[in-house]
Design a protein around this motif. Structure first.
Motif, PDB file in Angstrom:
ATOM      1  N   ILE A 172      -0.211  25.605  -9.108  1.00 18.11           N
ATOM      2  CA  ILE A 172       0.594  25.787 -10.322  1.00 18.11           C
ATOM      3  C   ILE A 172       1.099  27.219 -10.404  1.00 18.11           C
ATOM      4  CG2 ILE A 172       0.468  25.860 -12.852  1.00 18.11           C
ATOM      5  CD1 ILE A 172      -1.455  23.437 -12.635  1.00 18.11           C
ATOM      6  N   VAL A 173       0.237  28.190 -10.139  1.00 19.30           N
ATOM      7  CA  VAL A 173       0.642  29.590 -10.200  1.00 19.30           C
ATOM      8  C   VAL A 173       1.726  29.879  -9.169  1.00 19.30           C
ATOM      9  CG1 VAL A 173      -0.164  31.960  -9.790  1.00 19.30           C
ATOM     10  CG2 VAL A 173      -1.528  30.403 -11.179  1.00 19.30           C
ATOM     11  N   LYS A 174       1.555  29.369  -7.960  1.00 15.48           N
ATOM     12  CA  LYS A 174       2.542  29.592  -6.903  1.00 15.48           C
ATOM     13  C   LYS A 174       3.884  28.960  -7.274  1.00 15.48           C
ATOM     14  CE  LYS A 174       3.364  28.710  -2.028  1.00 15.48           C
ATOM     15  NZ  LYS A 174       2.886  28.018  -0.829  1.00 15.48           N
ATOM     16  N   ALA A 175       3.852  27.753  -7.827  1.00 16.00           N
ATOM     17  CA  ALA A 175       5.091  27.074  -8.212  1.00 16.00           C
ATOM     18  C   ALA A 175       5.789  27.810  -9.350  1.00 16.00           C
ATOM     19  CB  ALA A 175       4.799  25.632  -8.605  1.00 16.00           C
ATOM     20  N   LYS A 176       5.044  28.284 -10.315  1.00 19.10           N
ATOM     21  CA  LYS A 176       5.639  29.015 -11.433  1.00 19.10           C
ATOM     22  C   LYS A 176       6.246  30.337 -10.968  1.00 19.10           C
ATOM     23  CE  LYS A 176       4.944  26.367 -14.963  1.00 19.10           C
ATOM     24  NZ  LYS A 176       6.024  25.880 -15.813  1.00 19.10           N
ATOM     25  N   LYS A 177       5.589  31.018 -10.031  1.00 22.86           N
ATOM     26  CA  LYS A 177       6.125  32.278  -9.516  1.00 22.86           C
ATOM     27  C   LYS A 177       7.404  32.059  -8.721  1.00 22.86           C
ATOM     28  CE  LYS A 177       2.067  35.202  -9.363  1.00 22.86           C
ATOM     29  NZ  LYS A 177       1.182  36.014  -8.508  1.00 22.86           N
ATOM     30  N   SER A 178       7.551  30.886  -8.118  1.00 24.70           N
ATOM     31  CA  SER A 178       8.758  30.612  -7.348  1.00 24.70           C
ATOM     32  C   SER A 178       9.921  30.176  -8.231  1.00 24.70           C
ATOM     33  CB  SER A 178       8.488  29.552  -6.274  1.00 24.70           C
ATOM     34  OG  SER A 178       8.292  28.291  -6.865  1.00 24.70           O
ATOM     35  N   GLY A 179       9.695  30.038  -9.538  1.00 19.85           N
ATOM     36  CA  GLY A 179      10.781  29.756 -10.467  1.00 19.85           C
ATOM     37  C   GLY A 179      10.893  28.318 -10.920  1.00 19.85           C
ATOM     38  N   LYS A 180       9.961  27.476 -10.562  1.00 18.47           N
ATOM     39  CA  LYS A 180      10.030  26.080 -11.002  1.00 18.47           C
ATOM     40  C   LYS A 180       9.601  25.981 -12.457  1.00 18.47           C
ATOM     41  CE  LYS A 180       9.412  24.000  -6.523  1.00 18.47           C
ATOM     42  NZ  LYS A 180       8.721  23.016  -5.736  1.00 18.47           N
ATOM     43  N   LYS A 181      10.378  25.246 -13.218  1.00 21.86           N
ATOM     44  CA  LYS A 181      10.048  25.080 -14.629  1.00 21.86           C
ATOM     45  C   LYS A 181       9.155  23.863 -14.851  1.00 21.86           C
ATOM     46  CE  LYS A 181      14.097  27.446 -16.358  1.00 21.86           C
ATOM     47  NZ  LYS A 181      13.737  28.587 -15.632  1.00 21.86           N
ATOM     48  N   GLY A 198       6.229  18.911 -11.655  1.00 26.55           N
ATOM     49  CA  GLY A 198       6.210  17.531 -11.201  1.00 26.55           C
ATOM     50  C   GLY A 198       7.571  16.970 -10.846  1.00 26.55           C
ATOM     51  N   CYS A 199       8.627  17.621 -11.266  1.00 26.49           N
ATOM     52  CA  CYS A 199       9.986  17.143 -11.033  1.00 26.49           C
ATOM     53  C   CYS A 199      10.486  17.672  -9.697  1.00 26.49           C
ATOM     54  CB  CYS A 199      10.897  17.606 -12.158  1.00 26.49           C
ATOM     55  SG  CYS A 199      12.595  17.056 -12.021  1.00 26.49           S
ATOM     56  N   PRO A 200      10.999  16.823  -8.820  1.00 28.10           N
ATOM     57  CA  PRO A 200      11.471  17.314  -7.523  1.00 28.10           C
ATOM     58  C   PRO A 200      12.700  18.210  -7.625  1.00 28.10           C
ATOM     59  CG  PRO A 200      11.973  14.993  -7.761  1.00 28.10           C
ATOM     60  CD  PRO A 200      11.118  15.375  -8.927  1.00 28.10           C
ATOM     61  N   ASP A 201      13.465  18.131  -8.711  1.00 30.68           N
ATOM     62  CA  ASP A 201      14.650  18.964  -8.894  1.00 30.68           C
ATOM     63  C   ASP A 201      14.395  20.102  -9.877  1.00 30.68           C
ATOM     64  OD1 ASP A 201      16.165  17.369  -7.208  1.00 30.68           O
ATOM     65  OD2 ASP A 201      16.666  15.997  -8.827  1.00 30.68           O
ATOM     66  N   SER A 202      13.150  20.478 -10.057  1.00 29.93           N
ATOM     67  CA  SER A 202      12.811  21.434 -11.110  1.00 29.93           C
ATOM     68  C   SER A 202      13.394  22.818 -10.884  1.00 29.93           C
ATOM     69  CB  SER A 202      11.304  21.548 -11.265  1.00 29.93           C
ATOM     70  OG  SER A 202      10.722  22.043 -10.078  1.00 29.93           O
ATOM     71  N   SER A 203      13.586  23.225  -9.650  1.00 29.36           N
ATOM     72  CA  SER A 203      14.121  24.563  -9.419  1.00 29.36           C
ATOM     73  C   SER A 203      15.640  24.606  -9.533  1.00 29.36           C
ATOM     74  CB  SER A 203      13.694  25.077  -8.051  1.00 29.36           C
ATOM     75  OG  SER A 203      14.168  24.229  -7.044  1.00 29.36           O
ATOM     76  N   CYS A 225      19.838  21.550 -14.298  1.00 27.07           N
ATOM     77  CA  CYS A 225      21.004  22.128 -14.960  1.00 27.07           C
ATOM     78  C   CYS A 225      20.680  22.653 -16.351  1.00 27.07           C
ATOM     79  CB  CYS A 225      22.142  21.112 -15.027  1.00 27.07           C
ATOM     80  SG  CYS A 225      21.768  19.672 -16.016  1.00 27.07           S
ATOM     81  N   GLN A 226      19.667  22.139 -16.999  1.00 23.22           N
ATOM     82  CA  GLN A 226      19.292  22.625 -18.317  1.00 23.22           C
ATOM     83  C   GLN A 226      18.115  23.571 -18.173  1.00 23.22           C
ATOM     84  OE1 GLN A 226      18.608  19.387 -20.930  1.00 23.22           O
ATOM     85  NE2 GLN A 226      20.712  18.686 -20.875  1.00 23.22           N
ATOM     86  N   LYS A 227      18.185  24.711 -18.832  1.00 24.92           N
ATOM     87  CA  LYS A 227      17.183  25.750 -18.641  1.00 24.92           C
ATOM     88  C   LYS A 227      15.799  25.350 -19.129  1.00 24.92           C
ATOM     89  CE  LYS A 227      20.502  29.477 -18.764  1.00 24.92           C
ATOM     90  NZ  LYS A 227      20.985  30.634 -19.458  1.00 24.92           N
ATOM     91  N   ASN A 228      15.703  24.692 -20.266  1.00 20.32           N
ATOM     92  CA  ASN A 228      14.395  24.379 -20.844  1.00 20.32           C
ATOM     93  C   ASN A 228      14.075  22.896 -20.811  1.00 20.32           C
ATOM     94  OD1 ASN A 228      13.896  27.077 -21.456  1.00 20.32           O
ATOM     95  ND2 ASN A 228      15.074  26.923 -23.343  1.00 20.32           N
ATOM     96  N   ALA A 229      14.719  22.149 -19.965  1.00 27.27           N
ATOM     97  CA  ALA A 229      14.486  20.717 -19.910  1.00 27.27           C
ATOM     98  C   ALA A 229      14.012  20.322 -18.526  1.00 27.27           C
ATOM     99  CB  ALA A 229      15.758  19.957 -20.252  1.00 27.27           C
ATOM    100  N   CYS A 230      13.225  19.284 -18.485  1.00 29.67           N
ATOM    101  CA  CYS A 230      12.765  18.785 -17.196  1.00 29.67           C
ATOM    102  C   CYS A 230      13.181  17.329 -17.081  1.00 29.67           C
ATOM    103  CB  CYS A 230      11.257  18.899 -17.081  1.00 29.67           C
ATOM    104  SG  CYS A 230      10.659  18.291 -15.503  1.00 29.67           S
TER     105      CYS A 230
END
Length: 64
Positions: free
Chosen positions: A23-32, A35-40, A43-48
């Motif tokens: 989780i920490v590694k994913a958050k540092k890489s910019g994923k919001k 669990g979503c494969p398109d999270s990085s 198109c919406q900044k605060n939506a998943c």
């Protein structure tokens, strides 16, 4: 405590530690949304959500 108890505790600790590290590694890489494969590239900044076709339509309509 028996040795099997220590082994079980160690395994659970490793599983939880691995999950936290992921989780920490994913958050540092910019994923919001991890669990979503398109999270990085969502198109919406605060939506998943996984809506690549809708995102493309929104971006095309903004450009016109």
């Amino acid at each position: 405590m028996k040795p099997t108890d220590w082994i079980v505790i160690a395994v659970i600790t490793l599983i939880i530690g691995g999950a936290v590290a992921y989780i920490v590694k994913a958050k540092k890489s910019g994923k919001k949304c991890i669990g979503c494969p398109d999270s990085s590239s969502c198109c919406q900044k605060n939506a998943c959500h996984c809506c690549s076709s809708q995102c493309n339509e929104k971006q095309n309509s903004k450009q016109q």
